[in-house]
Motif scaffolding. Structure first.
Motif, mmCIF file in Angstrom:
data_model
loop_
_atom_site.group_PDB
_atom_site.id
_atom_site.type_symbol
_atom_site.label_atom_id
_atom_site.label_comp_id
_atom_site.label_asym_id
_atom_site.label_seq_id
_atom_site.Cartn_x
_atom_site.Cartn_y
_atom_site.Cartn_z
ATOM 1 N N HIS A 271 -10.753 -4.670 5.397
ATOM 2 C CA HIS A 271 -10.263 -6.010 5.731
ATOM 3 C C HIS A 271 -9.556 -6.649 4.534
ATOM 4 O O HIS A 271 -8.592 -7.407 4.706
ATOM 5 N N TYR A 272 -10.035 -6.342 3.340
ATOM 6 C CA TYR A 272 -9.396 -6.898 2.142
ATOM 7 C C TYR A 272 -7.976 -6.357 2.005
ATOM 8 O O TYR A 272 -7.044 -7.106 1.684
ATOM 9 N N GLN A 273 -7.796 -5.039 2.246
ATOM 10 C CA GLN A 273 -6.439 -4.480 2.202
ATOM 11 C C GLN A 273 -5.564 -5.058 3.316
ATOM 12 O O GLN A 273 -4.362 -5.260 3.141
ATOM 13 N N ARG A 274 -6.161 -5.344 4.462
ATOM 14 C CA ARG A 274 -5.403 -6.014 5.524
ATOM 15 C C ARG A 274 -4.926 -7.374 5.037
ATOM 16 O O ARG A 274 -3.772 -7.769 5.276
ATOM 17 N N ALA A 275 -5.798 -8.099 4.353
ATOM 18 C CA ALA A 275 -5.418 -9.413 3.831
ATOM 19 C C ALA A 275 -4.274 -9.297 2.828
ATOM 20 O O ALA A 275 -3.327 -10.098 2.854
ATOM 21 N N GLN A 276 -4.339 -8.293 1.953
ATOM 22 C CA GLN A 276 -3.254 -8.103 0.979
ATOM 23 C C GLN A 276 -1.932 -7.819 1.682
ATOM 24 O O GLN A 276 -0.880 -8.348 1.306
ATOM 25 N N THR A 277 -1.990 -6.986 2.711
ATOM 26 C CA THR A 277 -0.776 -6.643 3.460
ATOM 27 C C THR A 277 -0.200 -7.875 4.141
ATOM 28 O O THR A 277 1.012 -8.154 4.049
ATOM 29 N N LEU A 278 -1.046 -8.633 4.821
ATOM 30 C CA LEU A 278 -0.575 -9.812 5.546
ATOM 31 C C LEU A 278 -0.078 -10.891 4.587
ATOM 32 O O LEU A 278 0.865 -11.623 4.905
ATOM 33 N N ALA A 279 -0.706 -10.987 3.417
ATOM 34 C CA ALA A 279 -0.237 -11.972 2.434
ATOM 35 C C ALA A 279 1.188 -11.648 1.994
ATOM 36 O O ALA A 279 2.039 -12.539 1.886
ATOM 37 N N THR A 280 1.471 -10.383 1.748
ATOM 38 C CA THR A 280 2.824 -9.984 1.359
ATOM 39 C C THR A 280 3.809 -10.226 2.496
ATOM 40 O O THR A 280 4.978 -10.581 2.261
ATOM 41 N N LEU A 281 3.351 -10.060 3.734
ATOM 42 C CA LEU A 281 4.219 -10.290 4.898
ATOM 43 C C LEU A 281 4.393 -11.768 5.214
ATOM 44 O O LEU A 281 5.152 -12.132 6.115
ATOM 45 N N GLY A 282 3.686 -12.634 4.480
ATOM 46 C CA GLY A 282 3.835 -14.077 4.669
ATOM 47 C C GLY A 282 2.976 -14.664 5.763
ATOM 48 O O GLY A 282 3.185 -15.821 6.153
ATOM 49 N N ASP A 283 1.999 -13.916 6.256
ATOM 50 C CA ASP A 283 1.110 -14.392 7.318
ATOM 51 C C ASP A 283 -0.115 -15.042 6.670
ATOM 52 O O ASP A 283 -1.144 -14.380 6.463
ATOM 53 N N ALA B 224 -8.161 7.072 5.525
ATOM 54 C CA ALA B 224 -8.086 5.626 5.750
ATOM 55 C C ALA B 224 -7.873 4.891 4.432
ATOM 56 O O ALA B 224 -7.075 3.947 4.341
ATOM 57 N N TYR B 225 -8.587 5.321 3.403
ATOM 58 C CA TYR B 225 -8.482 4.706 2.083
ATOM 59 C C TYR B 225 -7.053 4.809 1.546
ATOM 60 O O TYR B 225 -6.508 3.846 1.001
ATOM 61 N N ALA B 226 -6.433 5.964 1.727
ATOM 62 C CA ALA B 226 -5.061 6.160 1.252
ATOM 63 C C ALA B 226 -4.064 5.365 2.090
ATOM 64 O O ALA B 226 -3.147 4.721 1.557
ATOM 65 N N GLN B 227 -4.215 5.385 3.412
ATOM 66 C CA GLN B 227 -3.275 4.691 4.288
ATOM 67 C C GLN B 227 -3.323 3.181 4.079
ATOM 68 O O GLN B 227 -2.291 2.494 4.164
ATOM 69 N N ALA B 228 -4.500 2.633 3.793
ATOM 70 C CA ALA B 228 -4.629 1.182 3.650
ATOM 71 C C ALA B 228 -3.800 0.667 2.484
ATOM 72 O O ALA B 228 -3.141 -0.384 2.587
ATOM 73 N N HIS B 229 -3.821 1.398 1.370
ATOM 74 C CA HIS B 229 -3.024 0.891 0.245
ATOM 75 C C HIS B 229 -1.543 1.191 0.429
ATOM 76 O O HIS B 229 -0.696 0.444 -0.076
ATOM 77 N N LEU B 230 -1.220 2.254 1.146
ATOM 78 C CA LEU B 230 0.189 2.478 1.468
ATOM 79 C C LEU B 230 0.724 1.278 2.250
ATOM 80 O O LEU B 230 1.861 0.833 2.025
ATOM 81 N N THR C 170 2.150 -0.188 10.716
ATOM 82 C CA THR C 170 1.796 1.125 11.271
ATOM 83 C C THR C 170 0.750 1.802 10.395
ATOM 84 O O THR C 170 -0.242 2.364 10.893
ATOM 85 N N ALA C 171 0.962 1.776 9.078
ATOM 86 C CA ALA C 171 -0.003 2.390 8.160
ATOM 87 C C ALA C 171 -1.343 1.669 8.224
ATOM 88 O O ALA C 171 -2.402 2.309 8.169
ATOM 89 N N LEU C 172 -1.308 0.348 8.362
ATOM 90 C CA LEU C 172 -2.555 -0.411 8.444
ATOM 91 C C LEU C 172 -3.307 -0.067 9.721
ATOM 92 O O LEU C 172 -4.538 0.129 9.699
ATOM 93 N N ASP C 173 -2.596 0.029 10.831
ATOM 94 C CA ASP C 173 -3.240 0.404 12.093
ATOM 95 C C ASP C 173 -3.837 1.806 12.001
ATOM 96 O O ASP C 173 -4.952 2.064 12.482
ATOM 97 N N ARG C 174 -3.109 2.719 11.357
ATOM 98 C CA ARG C 174 -3.614 4.083 11.198
ATOM 99 C C ARG C 174 -4.886 4.082 10.344
ATOM 100 O O ARG C 174 -5.859 4.785 10.653
ATOM 101 N N ALA C 175 -4.891 3.273 9.276
ATOM 102 C CA ALA C 175 -6.076 3.201 8.419
ATOM 103 C C ALA C 175 -7.282 2.678 9.190
ATOM 104 O O ALA C 175 -8.401 3.184 9.047
ATOM 105 N N GLU C 176 -7.067 1.680 10.018
ATOM 106 C CA GLU C 176 -8.186 1.098 10.766
ATOM 107 C C GLU C 176 -8.741 2.096 11.780
ATOM 108 O O GLU C 176 -9.969 2.203 11.955
ATOM 109 N N ARG C 177 -7.857 2.840 12.446
ATOM 110 C CA ARG C 177 -8.338 3.832 13.419
ATOM 111 C C ARG C 177 -9.098 4.954 12.729
ATOM 112 O O ARG C 177 -10.152 5.393 13.199
ATOM 113 N N LEU C 178 -8.593 5.407 11.590
ATOM 114 C CA LEU C 178 -9.271 6.470 10.854
ATOM 115 C C LEU C 178 -10.634 6.001 10.359
ATOM 116 O O LEU C 178 -11.618 6.743 10.411
#
Length: 444
Positions: A339-351, A291-297, A311-319
């Protein structure tokens, strides 16, 4: 007598296909990344070509700029700068990791030798990691080394306990007070245990624990703003874990290297490759490591492939939700961090709205002991709220950040304080913003 022209530097410039102005611009860029802007222009380089010695810290930045351009390390001798300050100890994947660790930690403890460490710039060239054997399924006879593991259990358990002590202190106080004691522990106790005779199984187990402690010291150095030192500890930790055949710790080390580079603004193919390698080596590690690896991917992919990132974020959350975890700096991955990595991902996606929700969830999930992470999350959430135009919603989070700031010895927190000042100055006529600016000015 007039200085002797620096023929070697001129030859390197010709090989790089640069003129003096282009080299000066590259030096300024490296210096800015390092947080130490230098006054360097075409005339500065022209003087160096005539034989005038550049003044520190310019030589460090000059060598790094040329190294990046030529895609190979450039030494002071090759650039005609034989009187330049020593650079970092030569660290590469091929270097003996225990000797390198000893050189680095001993220099940490000697003020005169530490200066070259802390003035060196971060180098993207060091992100290149050779292809490593990937893990396979655990062997059915994996328990044959049980007696060896018990034989080395006392030393390994002590290293585990010390890692938890150092990690807990760094989370509560910031890395500053922890750095020297951890370096001393590695320099004196850990390296001595690793050099003592032991069976192969015991030695590999101790190597893995040493890798984790080294990785922790690298994180502390990064938190202190010494990014080149951190980078070299991370590389040593990766090599130690590879030698230990501990793919879980190797995955954590590779992920840490990718995260650090990304935090400094590097997100090219080499950084993404590190994140991908981390996921590959985590394949047979516990789910929490996967999960730790997938979240930063996901964080890195967000800039290139939206679907792959989600997809990678969803996989990290399930793991993370499906796997069990044990307390400890290398066996747990907090929900707040995910959740912090989710925020980083969504920020880059413009959400922006999704980013605010994720940071809010991160704060709610932070355990009381995650003081450092909680403080930085308050600052990030304030920035995200202001980015949406919600000044009144941002102010309480900056207030909470300022409440905790004086107790943290952390360059990362200091940088967030500077960002807070810049964000609030345009709103200084707002009473709440003015009060926070006044408090921030009182913190220096």
């Amino acid at each position: 007598m007039p200085p002797t022209p620096n023929v070697r530097l001129r030859q390197l410039l010709e090989t790089a296909d640069w003129n003096a102005a282009q080299l000066a611009r590259a030096i300024r860029q490296v210096a800015t990344e390092h947080g130490t802007p230098v006054a360097c222009d075409r005339s500065s380089v022209s003087r160096w070509l005539t034989g005038v010695r550049p003044r520190p810290p310019a030589p460090q930045f000059l060598l790094e700029a040329l190294s990046r351009r030529l895609d190979r390390p450039v030494t002071p001798e090759q650039a005609g700068l034989t009187r330049a300050p020593d650079r970092m100890p030569p660290v590469s994947w091929e270097a003996a990791p225990l000797r390198t660790l000893a050189l680095l930690t001993e220099a940490e403890l000697a003020p005169a030798r530490r200066t070259p460490l802390t003035t060196a710039p971060f180098s993207p060239l060091a992100l290149a990691v050779p292809g490593l054997p990937l893990p396979g399924p655990p062997s059915p006879d994996g328990e044959r080394g049980a007696d060896d593991r018990r034989g080395g259990g006392a030393d390994a358990d002590r290293m585990d306990a010390m890692a938890e002590v150092f990690a807990t202190a760094a989370e509560r106080l910031g890395g500053g007070p922890v750095r020297a004691p951890l370096a001393a522990y590695l320099a004196h106790d850990v390296t001595a245990r690793l050099r003592a005779p032991s069976s192969g199984t015991v030695h590999r187990r101790l190597l893995a624990k040493a890798a984790q402690l080294t990785l922790l010291l690298g994180r502390i150095c990064a938190d202190g703003g010494d990014d080149a030192v951190a980078q070299h500890y991370q590389l040593v930790a990766a090599r130690l874990s590879a030698d230990a055949r501990d793919h879980g710790t190797l995955a954590i080390a590779l992920r840490t290297m990718a995260t650090h580079a990304h935090d400094l603004g590097h997100s090219g193919p080499a950084v993404r490759r590190l994140a991908e390698l981390a996921c590959e080596h985590a394949r047979y590690a516990p789910p929490v490591v996967q999960a730790y690896a997938q979240a930063h991917l996901a964080v890195l992919q967000a800039g290139y492939d939206r679907r792959a990132a989600l997809t990678a974020l969803d996989r990290a959350e399930r793991l993370r939700l499906d796997g069990a975890e044990a307390p400890g700096p290398f066996t747990a991955y907090s929900l707040g961090a995910l959740h912090y990595q989710r925020a980083q991902t969504l920020a880059t996606l413009g959400d922006r709205a999704g980013t605010v929700r994720a940071l809010t969830a991160s704060l709610r999930a932070r355990a009381p002991g995650e003081r450092h992470a909680r403080t930085l999350t308050h600052a990030r959430l304030a920035e995200a709220q202001l980015g949406m135009g919600h000044l009144d919603a941002a102010l309480p989070h900056w207030a909470a950040f300022l409440d905790a700031y004086p107790s943290l010895d952390s360059v990362r927190a200091t940088r967030r304080l500077g960002l807070m000042r810049r964000h609030l100055r345009p709103h200084r006529r707002h009473p709440g913003a003015a009060r926070l600016l006044g408090r921030a000015d009182g913190l220096g």
